[in-house]
Design a protein around this motif. Structure first.
Motif, PDB file in Angstrom:
ATOM      1  N   ALA A 208      -3.828 -20.140   4.411  1.00  0.00           N
ATOM      2  CA  ALA A 208      -3.314 -21.060   5.419  1.00  0.00           C
ATOM      3  C   ALA A 208      -3.553 -22.504   5.001  1.00  0.00           C
TER       4      ALA A 208
ATOM      5  N   GLN B  42       0.282 -17.604   5.975  1.00  0.00           N
ATOM      6  CA  GLN B  42       0.996 -16.362   5.682  1.00  0.00           C
ATOM      7  C   GLN B  42      -0.032 -15.263   5.495  1.00  0.00           C
ATOM      8  N   GLY B  43       0.159 -14.148   6.188  1.00  0.00           N
ATOM      9  CA  GLY B  43      -0.802 -13.065   6.098  1.00  0.00           C
ATOM     10  C   GLY B  43      -0.149 -11.733   5.800  1.00  0.00           C
TER      11      GLY B  43
ATOM     12  N   ILE C 291      -1.624 -23.117   9.907  1.00  0.00           N
ATOM     13  CA  ILE C 291      -0.500 -22.197   9.829  1.00  0.00           C
ATOM     14  C   ILE C 291      -0.565 -21.520   8.471  1.00  0.00           C
TER      15      ILE C 291
ATOM     16  N   ALA D  44      -6.210 -16.709  16.256  1.00  0.00           N
ATOM     17  CA  ALA D  44      -4.997 -16.685  15.440  1.00  0.00           C
ATOM     18  C   ALA D  44      -4.057 -15.643  16.024  1.00  0.00           C
ATOM     19  N   THR D  45      -2.780 -15.945  15.979  1.00  0.00           N
ATOM     20  CA  THR D  45      -1.799 -14.988  16.474  1.00  0.00           C
ATOM     21  C   THR D  45      -1.689 -13.850  15.498  1.00  0.00           C
ATOM     22  N   PRO D  46      -1.420 -12.658  15.894  1.00  0.00           N
ATOM     23  CA  PRO D  46      -1.244 -12.239  17.275  1.00  0.00           C
ATOM     24  C   PRO D  46      -2.519 -11.724  17.920  1.00  0.00           C
TER      25      PRO D  46
ATOM     26  N   TYR E  70       1.239 -16.671  10.669  1.00  0.00           N
ATOM     27  CA  TYR E  70       0.313 -16.762  11.785  1.00  0.00           C
ATOM     28  C   TYR E  70      -0.089 -18.211  12.002  1.00  0.00           C
ATOM     29  N   VAL E  71      -0.427 -18.503  13.228  1.00  0.00           N
ATOM     30  CA  VAL E  71      -0.871 -19.833  13.638  1.00  0.00           C
ATOM     31  C   VAL E  71      -2.266 -19.673  14.214  1.00  0.00           C
ATOM     32  N   SER E  72      -3.164 -20.555  13.827  1.00  0.00           N
ATOM     33  CA  SER E  72      -4.529 -20.496  14.354  1.00  0.00           C
ATOM     34  C   SER E  72      -4.915 -21.847  14.935  1.00  0.00           C
TER      35      SER E  72
ATOM     36  N   GLY F  48       3.445 -11.472   7.863  1.00  0.00           N
ATOM     37  CA  GLY F  48       4.036 -12.455   8.755  1.00  0.00           C
ATOM     38  C   GLY F  48       3.318 -13.778   8.738  1.00  0.00           C
TER      39      GLY F  48
END
Length: 183
Positions: A134, A156-157, A154, A47-49, A174-176, A172
């Protein structure tokens, strides 16, 4: 080497590739009739970042799915460790002959500890604690007789990052994404 010789080598290489892909697809199609409903999965999830690593999944509580992700990297004075967990609830599942698909909501949390040297040769220790929600999906299909799942989500964290000198809040999107082999 003249043009015709190069052209013949290209045609032979393309023909071999097409032949090998055909064999691969034929054997995969025959193997896809295998049981895709396995309880355990192992793979890679990120997951980003900065969160990601080796992932373990448990699917035995359907429609609830459990997942744990971790990594341990130690290189002299530089270290980067991470542990994350998630609980998913499938809101839609489709079980076809050739594949399975599911859409889910997931609650996730993670911890990361990073140790690195700055420009003044001082060790900077940073710990991050974060959580999020997510929405994602997973497609499971058979590849050579092994159920293989591809997922993407996708969310929100929110979290907190503490270092030697400061503490700051994080928030922010995040995308996993991940890939798992089920057994």
């Amino acid at each position: 080497m003249n043009y015709n010789t190069k052209r013949k080598k290209q045609i032979v290489a393309v023909s071999r590739f097409i032949f090998l892909m055909s064999l691969f697809l034929i054997f995969s199609a025959q193997a896809q009739t295998s049981n895709l409903t396995k309880n355990f999965g192992i793979g890679s999830q990120g997951a980003t970042p900065a969160f990601g690593g080796i992932s373990f999944k448990y699917n035995g509580l359907k429609p609830v799915y459990l997942q744990a992700v971790g990594r341990f990297i130690l290189n002299d004075q530089v270290g980067d460790h991470m542990l994350g967990t998630g609980v998913s609830y499938a809101i839609y599942e489709h079980h076809g002959k050739w594949n399975q698909a599911r859409l889910y909501f997931t609650l996730e949390g993670g911890w990361r500890y990073q140790s690195e040297m700055n420009m003044q040769n001082e060790t900077v220790n940073t710990s991050t604690l974060a959580a999020g929600i997510a929405f994602g999906g997973e497609l499971v299909f058979s590849l050579g007789g092994i159920p293989l799942g591809l997922n993407v989500g996708i969310g929100q964290g929110i979290g907190r990052e503490n270092s030697n000198s400061q503490s700051k809040g994080l928030a922010g999107v995040y995308v996993s994404a991940g890939i798992h082999a089920y057994f």
